[in-house]
Design a protein around this motif. Structure first.
Motif, PDB file in Angstrom:
ATOM      1  N   ASP A  46      -7.638   6.669  -3.628  1.00 15.47           N
ATOM      2  CA  ASP A  46      -6.861   5.695  -2.868  1.00 15.47           C
ATOM      3  C   ASP A  46      -5.856   6.377  -1.944  1.00 15.47           C
ATOM      4  O   ASP A  46      -5.621   5.923  -0.823  1.00 15.47           O
ATOM      5  CB  ASP A  46      -6.137   4.758  -3.841  1.00 15.47           C
ATOM      6  CG  ASP A  46      -5.356   3.677  -3.119  1.00 15.47           C
ATOM      7  OD1 ASP A  46      -5.873   3.137  -2.134  1.00 15.47           O
ATOM      8  OD2 ASP A  46      -4.215   3.382  -3.537  1.00 15.47           O
ATOM      9  N   ASN A  89       0.822  -1.209   0.000  1.00 13.34           N
ATOM     10  CA  ASN A  89       0.000   0.000   0.000  1.00 13.34           C
ATOM     11  C   ASN A  89       0.859   1.262   0.000  1.00 13.34           C
ATOM     12  O   ASN A  89       0.562   2.231  -0.720  1.00 13.34           O
ATOM     13  CB  ASN A  89      -0.916   0.004   1.224  1.00 13.34           C
ATOM     14  CG  ASN A  89      -2.073  -0.962   1.097  1.00 13.34           C
ATOM     15  OD1 ASN A  89      -2.536  -1.244  -0.006  1.00 13.34           O
ATOM     16  ND2 ASN A  89      -2.522  -1.494   2.219  1.00 13.34           N
ATOM     17  N   TRP A 141      -7.109   6.495  -8.315  1.00 15.30           N
ATOM     18  CA  TRP A 141      -5.817   6.595  -7.637  1.00 15.30           C
ATOM     19  C   TRP A 141      -5.785   7.777  -6.673  1.00 15.30           C
ATOM     20  O   TRP A 141      -5.113   7.728  -5.638  1.00 15.30           O
ATOM     21  CB  TRP A 141      -4.688   6.704  -8.656  1.00 15.30           C
ATOM     22  CG  TRP A 141      -4.768   7.912  -9.543  1.00 15.30           C
ATOM     23  CD1 TRP A 141      -5.466   8.044 -10.700  1.00 15.30           C
ATOM     24  CD2 TRP A 141      -4.115   9.170  -9.322  1.00 15.30           C
ATOM     25  NE1 TRP A 141      -5.296   9.304 -11.231  1.00 15.30           N
ATOM     26  CE2 TRP A 141      -4.460  10.011 -10.416  1.00 15.30           C
ATOM     27  CE3 TRP A 141      -3.264   9.664  -8.344  1.00 15.30           C
ATOM     28  CZ2 TRP A 141      -3.992  11.321 -10.522  1.00 15.30           C
ATOM     29  CZ3 TRP A 141      -2.793  10.957  -8.444  1.00 15.30           C
ATOM     30  CH2 TRP A 141      -3.162  11.778  -9.527  1.00 15.30           C
TER      31      TRP A 141
END
Length: 434
Positions: A79, A22, A76
């Motif tokens: 995220d 991550n 993205w």
């Protein structure tokens, strides 16, 4: 009043494999956001002829709109934690302010490529730490949870910022803390001049021998690095011919091994630099150094296709030696360490320091014998190492900058206009009144 960080703390972090995946993804997202925000600012600047810019306050509103956009192409951005994205935009603000500041050495903010260091910043209000035992602690990261790090020293202040960075050896967590440091009273110790060089890492004017930086790479590591660099070149050539430029897993492993060696080299270099600057700041009343334009010193000699440069390989080796000794990093560390230990940093003009005789005070280029490290005054015959001669002259210029009361025990020769041409006046170590 906003409490800002005045000290930094860096620790080795050990995320789990899931956390590592991550964090790596977030690092690339933060890089993409930096590039997108930078292109947006440059576009606004071109539109308004550089008179008007857009700052993080406006771009944070646009970032919120993008995060609320249902389009899958901006997944993205969703995220990446919102606080990390906002911190990226604030750091871009600092980069533009430094660029606009005439007293700052920063250049125009640049776009980040894929090989740039992976970094994810967070504000201190969104993270917290807890101590597990004497040697281990954890930091809480939004959307990720607790990450363990090696508690090599106490934080010692109020947490103001947190940045996760990955290099060739793994992840590190850097904290900006506020400890309330104040300027220390002058320590009253004698000053010194330091000549930073390539062959000789540092020569202190009060010492008879130089301080040499140990080799940052062993012989085996140098040999291994050369093999890996050649393998990387072959693999990149193959990728361009047969894979459309896509990197293979073997090429990525080669790059990772090179990064590990480079990171180890950087650590050793930084360790020597910290020990050197701490000793100089702690044991001297002032530290005189040359005010060197490092960016101009390391310019390439390649030239252009129409007018190719000469001595390109020799200049490249010299540039590598300058970078390896990190004169800019030494100056940066001396800037804040001298304030902590009650001393002063005094940059002096660098012109002719190694051509000025410490005995008669005459400056003459002929006193430098050849291109070696020998100094032989053509006026009084004094001989010494050129770097030690330069350090003594740097100390003298630093004393004059600091308002030293100079006393001489010898007569001074003067020319027809009454200007001194002879002995460089010396001062007692405790004569500095700055």
């Amino acid at each position: 009043m906003t409490v800002k960080a005045d000290m930094g703390r860096k620790y080795r972090a050990y995320p789990t494999p899931e956390q590592d995946e991550n964090l790596t993804s977030w690092g690339h997202h933060a890089r993409a956001l930096w590039n997108l925000a930078l292109e947006h600012r440059l576009m606004i600047g071109r539109k308004h002829d550089g008179v008007s810019w857009v700052w993080s306050a406006e771009q944070c509103l646009l970032l919120t709109e993008l995060r609320n956009d249902p389009d899958e192409s901006v997944n993205w951005i969703r995220d990446l934690p919102a606080t990390a994205g906002q911190q990226v935009l604030r750091r871009l603000d600092e980069a533009f302010k430094n660029w606009a500041n005439p007293n700052h050495r920063a250049r125009r903010p640049l776009f980040k490529c894929r090989s740039s260091p992976v970094s994810i910043p967070f504000p201190g209000q969104k993270v917290r730490t807890r101590k597990l035992n004497r040697h281990w602690a954890e930091v809480y990261i939004p959307k990720l949870g607790w990450i363990r790090f090696r508690l090599s020293r106490a934080l010692g202040g109020e947490l103001r910022s947190c940045t996760l960075v990955r290099d060739g050896l793994g992840w590190h967590v850097s904290f900006g803390v506020h400890v309330g440091t104040t300027t220390t009273e002058p320590n009253g110790k004698p000053g010194c001049g330091v000549d930073f060089g390539v062959k000789v890492s540092a020569w202190v004017s009060t010492e008879l021998s130089p301080r040499m930086m140990p080799p940052s790479l062993t012989t085996g590591e140098q040999r291994r690095l050369k093999v890996l660099e050649r393998r990387k070149a072959r693999q990149i050539t193959y990728a361009k011919k047969h894979n459309g430029g896509r990197y293979s897993n073997r090429l990525r492993k080669t790059i990772a091994r090179i990064s590990a060696i480079r990171a180890r080299q950087a650590r050793r270099r930084l360790d020597f630099t910290h020990k050197l600057t701490t000793d100089l700041a702690k044991n001297h009343g002032f530290v005189g150094i040359e005010d060197l334009p490092v960016l101009n010193m390391v310019k390439s000699a390649t030239g252009t296709a129409a007018e190719p440069g000469s001595g390109v390989r020799r200049k490249a080796a010299l540039n590598q030696g300058i970078y390896d000794n990190t004169p800019g990093e030494r100056r940066r560390q001396l800037n804040y360490k001298t304030l902590l230990y009650g001393s002063q940093l005094r940059p002096v003009p660098p012109h002719g320091t190694s051509q000025t005789c410490p005995e008669c005070g005459e400056r003459d280029a002929r006193s430098r014998v050849g291109c070696g490290r020998e100094f032989a005054c053509v006026h009084c015959g004094h001989t010494d190492h050129a770097d030690r001669t330069a350090s003594i002259e740097i100390e003298a210029r630093a004393r004059r900058m600091g308002g030293t009361v100079i006393k001489s025990t010898r007569s001074v020769r003067k020319d027809a206009r009454g200007r001194s041409t002879g002995t460089r006046l010396r001062a007692a170590p405790d004569a500095d009144i700055a």
